[in-house]
Design an enzyme around this catalytic site. Structure first.
Site, PDB file in Angstrom:
ATOM      1  N   ASP A 186       0.866  -1.175   0.000  1.00  0.00           N
ATOM      2  CA  ASP A 186       0.000   0.000   0.000  1.00  0.00           C
ATOM      3  C   ASP A 186       0.906   1.230   0.000  1.00  0.00           C
ATOM      4  OD1 ASP A 186      -2.125   1.698  -0.054  1.00  0.00           O
ATOM      5  OD2 ASP A 186      -3.147   0.876   1.686  1.00  0.00           O
TER       6      ASP A 186
HETATM    7  C1  BGC Z   1      -4.990   3.348   0.177  1.00  0.00           C
HETATM    8  C2  BGC Z   1      -5.196   2.283  -0.871  1.00  0.00           C
HETATM    9  C3  BGC Z   1      -5.086   2.885  -2.241  1.00  0.00           C
HETATM   10  C4  BGC Z   1      -3.766   3.578  -2.384  1.00  0.00           C
HETATM   11  C5  BGC Z   1      -3.540   4.177  -3.750  1.00  0.00           C
HETATM   12  C6  BGC Z   1      -3.748   4.176  -0.081  1.00  0.00           C
HETATM   13  O1  BGC Z   1      -3.687   5.274   0.760  1.00  0.00           O
HETATM   14  O2  BGC Z   1      -4.911   2.747   1.451  1.00  0.00           O
HETATM   15  O3  BGC Z   1      -6.440   1.678  -0.687  1.00  0.00           O
HETATM   16  O4  BGC Z   1      -5.257   1.895  -3.204  1.00  0.00           O
HETATM   17  O5  BGC Z   1      -3.685   4.607  -1.415  1.00  0.00           O
HETATM   18  O6  BGC Z   1      -4.382   5.222  -4.007  1.00  0.00           O
END
Ligand code: BGC
Length: 740
Positions: free
Chosen positions: A263
């Site tokens: 993530d």
């Molecule tokens: C979130 C994810 C997301 C990623 C990219 C993160 O802050 O937890 O769910 O896919 O950002 O946008």
């Protein structure tokens, strides 16, 4: 490319090239023509990392993507194309209801169609991968990301996980209009302590496996090309550096052979967790855990080459990860056609097309949950109805994960009502947010997001309220359109008070003083404490964040053109002190017996009921149904046999309607404590007034399996209780025995 060709390609790549496949950068690093050196240098990202990087987050639009890809390929030594990724959650430009609303449809097939439509819009805009579905099981309404989940039930979540993955990917991601799906956030992200986002997760391995892991597994089994790690720890080790979780569970037990992405900045966060001393250690540990792509930190690019050269990290680890990424590119057909579906003409044709809008309208209407109705709904046309509240004419009802969707494309309630009943009146009544609501750190808290049209902003809250009260006093029925601001639910939006903003509650109270016929249409990303509303309003319809066609769908349901069919995928708590509250809790040694409140030493509260205000699986229609006592065709079965469980369902009201009959099972005694009940199956039945139908469920051994004390997923002989009804509190039950 054949597998051999991919291997040959890998063999011809330098270590730097392989490592940079594992690097993901934001779209801002790439301008249409050249690599954007400004931001690069500021962030300390070397030019080489950009030239060799494997994937991009957040660049989109057919023209832009094609330009970036073309320029990139001219400088990439092996002409290895970039992967373009983005969060396409509940739609791309045509926005469907938020995932929690989709869960309320109890219709995974519908979500499959929504995902397919979203994939098509995303694909023609040049995207290859979506960071969806989020399949985290959720129980705590304080956590803002419950809006991205399909709820508290593992069985339901599995169905949606599978359907969404299949919807995005189809049978073959190389086919036109398909994108690769990314199941997230592995694992247990939905259980942060105290509902505070990014907080520690404390789950026993048993609970993790029994409740939380199944929906990820369902997505993996459906063929998800990608999985994303979660921010939290699992058993004290951050998931992103957790070898056991990633190598043993995800790859070993679940057989996942696709790409594992961190993530956002999660590799770096292993330092702040206190697991890794520095970026170098973070790079090593994440690579050892098997994380293939580093989202946004540049840590892999910075350290992995040196770690390999110093003999700390085996090159085989890098080869493994790089090959998985190349394989995904190959599966998408990017080596043959690096632009895949990116097409400016198709963008015009596909995005927001009539078919997608129609689907958005259907999905939204099916997501609405009617919690109360004392004869006021459906509304009668031409009967002096006042639509009051900050959502009466507000296009910002797409949810916080719909940053590509535009409010300009949204049909508001006012627009839709005007097509139906010209005599209706509208007023805003109050701002969406009063001074009590803090949205610190949000870029957009200002007036532009509070939904108020520019001219309204010049008016004071008192003036707005006075106008609304006057309109309410004159109306026969008031439809009060109130709820959360769309930014109040989503990532980093934990709330200790799960209530409608105070300023809107004041509007509610004042309106109720002058009109008794109040229907509340509730916009929300999460279950809220709605005791007061539920007590005073004559009807309550939960519409979540309904999406682009929200206005039409709301009018479809309020007018009775469509009968509400949604069922709660997550309990609405009695009050915040009760969360996490969920229907499938474990049995206790001192269960509370309803009606025996004086029996003191029981598992219960002194001041509130044990049960939520509205339970999982609850939702009314415009008609009423009766359900006959449960019947079984036998009282014993062996593991190889099945039992037919049936009820007769009758529409005893005056309107046609659809009921979702739910089947729950309880294992009476087992080697580990079992939940008081678990959803195992459900069926929808559409019935005309007076019509009756038998609903038959076939219970097999599969419905009786669980994680036993031996750690095996199997059934144990003994007695079971099976219940069938219209929500998770049904006591309509029978018993049977699973014989050896
Ligand atoms: C979130 C994810 C997301 C990623 C990219 C993160 O802050 O937890 O769910 O896919 O950002 O946008």
């Amino acid at each position: 490319m054949t597998t051999q060709e991919l291997q040959d390609l890998l063999g011809s790549m330098s270590l730097e090239e392989k490592v940079n496949q594992m690097n993901q950068l934001a779209g801002g690093f790439f301008a249409g023509d050249v690599v954007a050196m400004g931001p690069l240098q500021e962030m300390g990202v070397p030019e080489e990392s950009v030239r060799l990087t494997g994937s991009v987050l957040g660049a989109l639009g057919a023209e832009t993507v094609k330009k970036i890809q073309k320029n990139f390929l001219e400088n990439q030594p092996h002409r290895i194309p970039l992967l373009f990724m983005l969060d396409v959650i509940n739609g791309f430009k045509t926005i469907f209801p938020i995932p929690l609303g989709q869960g309320a449809t109890f219709e995974p097939e519908l979500s499959r169609r929504c995902a397919q439509a979203a994939a098509k819009e995303a694909a023609v805009s040049g995207l290859h991968v979506t960071f969806a579905p989020m399949v985290d099981l959720v129980r705590d309404a304080r956590w803002g990301r419950v809006m991205e989940s399909t709820g508290e039930d593992p069985y339901l979540n599995c169905l949606f996980s599978r359907a969404m993955v299949e919807g995005f990917q189809g049978d073959d991601i190389k086919e036109p209009y398909r994108v690769a799906a990314c199941v997230k956030h592995f694992a247990g992200y939905g259980a942060p302590t105290a509902g505070r986002d990014y907080n520690t997760v404390e789950l026993s391995e048993h609970t993790l496996r029994e409740f939380y892991l199944p929906s990820y597994r369902a997505g993996v089994d459906a063929g998800a090309a990608m999985v994303m790690t979660s921010f939290n720890t699992i058993d004290g080790v951050p998931a992103t550096a957790n070898r056991w979780l990633m190598r043993d569970v995800l790859r070993g037990e679940m057989g996942f052979d696709g790409v594992l992405i961190s993530d956002w900045a999660a590799i770096e966060e292993t330092i702040y967790h206190g697991l890794c001393a520095d970026r170098r250690e973070a790079a090593r540990r994440a690579a050892e855990a098997g994380v293939d792509i580093d989202m946004m930190t540049g840590i892999y690019s910075e350290h992995l080459c040196a770690l390999v050269r110093e003999g700390v990290v085996p090159e085989a680890l890098i080869d493994e990860a790089a090959l998985r990424i190349l394989t995904l590119k190959n599966k998408l057909g990017l080596f043959e056609n690096p632009y895949k579906d990116a097409d400016e003409e198709k963008e015009k044709e596909v995005i927001l097309c009539a078919a997608h809008r129609e689907l958005a309208r259907e999905a939204a209407a099916k997501s609405f949950v009617l919690l109360k109705n004392e004869g006021v709904l459906p509304l009668a046309k031409g009967k002096k109805t006042a639509f009051i509240g900050p959502y009466a004419d507000n296009p910002r009802m797409l949810g916080s994960w719909s940053f590509i969707g535009s409010p300009e494309d949204v049909v508001t309630v006012r627009q839709a009502v005007s097509e139906w009943d010209e005599s209706a009146v509208f007023c805003e009544g109050s701002p969406l947010l009063g001074p009590d609501v803090k949205l610190e750190g949000f870029m957009e808290r200002p007036a532009e997001t509070d939904g108020a049209p520019a001219k309204e902003k010049e008016r004071s809250a008192e003036e707005m309220l006075a106008e609304a009260v006057a309109a309410a006093a004159e109306a026969e029925t008031v439809v009060l359109m109130i709820g959360e601001h769309y930014l109040q639910s989503g990532e980093a939006t934990s709330n200790a008070n799960i209530q409608i903003p105070q300023i809107q509650m004041e509007l509610f109270e004042k309106v109720c003083e002058v009109n008794e016929q109040v229907v509340v249409v509730l916009f929300t990303g999460r279950p809220l404490d709605i005791r007061r509303i539920s007590e005073k309003a004559k009807a309550v319809l939960v519409v979540w964040m309904p999406g682009t066609e929200g206005g039409h769908a709301i009018v479809d349901v309020l007018s009775g053109a469509v009968s509400p069919t949604g069922k709660l995928p997550m309990s609405f708590p009695y009050c915040v002190g009760q969360v996490p509250v969920h229907y499938n809790e474990y049995s206790t040694g001192r269960p509370h017996v309803p009606g025996k409140d004086k029996d003191r030493f029981r598992s219960k509260y002194l001041d509130i009921p044990n049960g939520p205000l509205y339970p999982f699986g609850f939702g009314m229609g415009y008609t009423r149904f009766s359900v006959s006592p449960v019947e079984t065709d036998r009282t014993r079965m062996t593991a190889g046999e099945c039992i037919h469980v049936s009820v007769r369902v009758k529409n005893v009201g005056d309107l046609p309607g659809t009921e979702t009959v739910q089947l729950y099972i309880r294992d009476i005694a087992a080697s580990v404590v079992r939940p008081v009940r678990e959803l195992k199956q459900f069926q929808k039945v559409a019935l005309a007034p007076g019509e009756e139908r038998e609903v038959v469920f076939t219970v097999t051994n599969e419905d009786l399996c669980f994680l036993t004390a031996d750690g095996r997923w199997e059934s144990e002989p003994g007695e079971f209780e099976v219940s069938a009804g219209t929500d998770s509190t049904t006591v309509n039950s029978a018993r049977f025995v699973l014989a050896e």
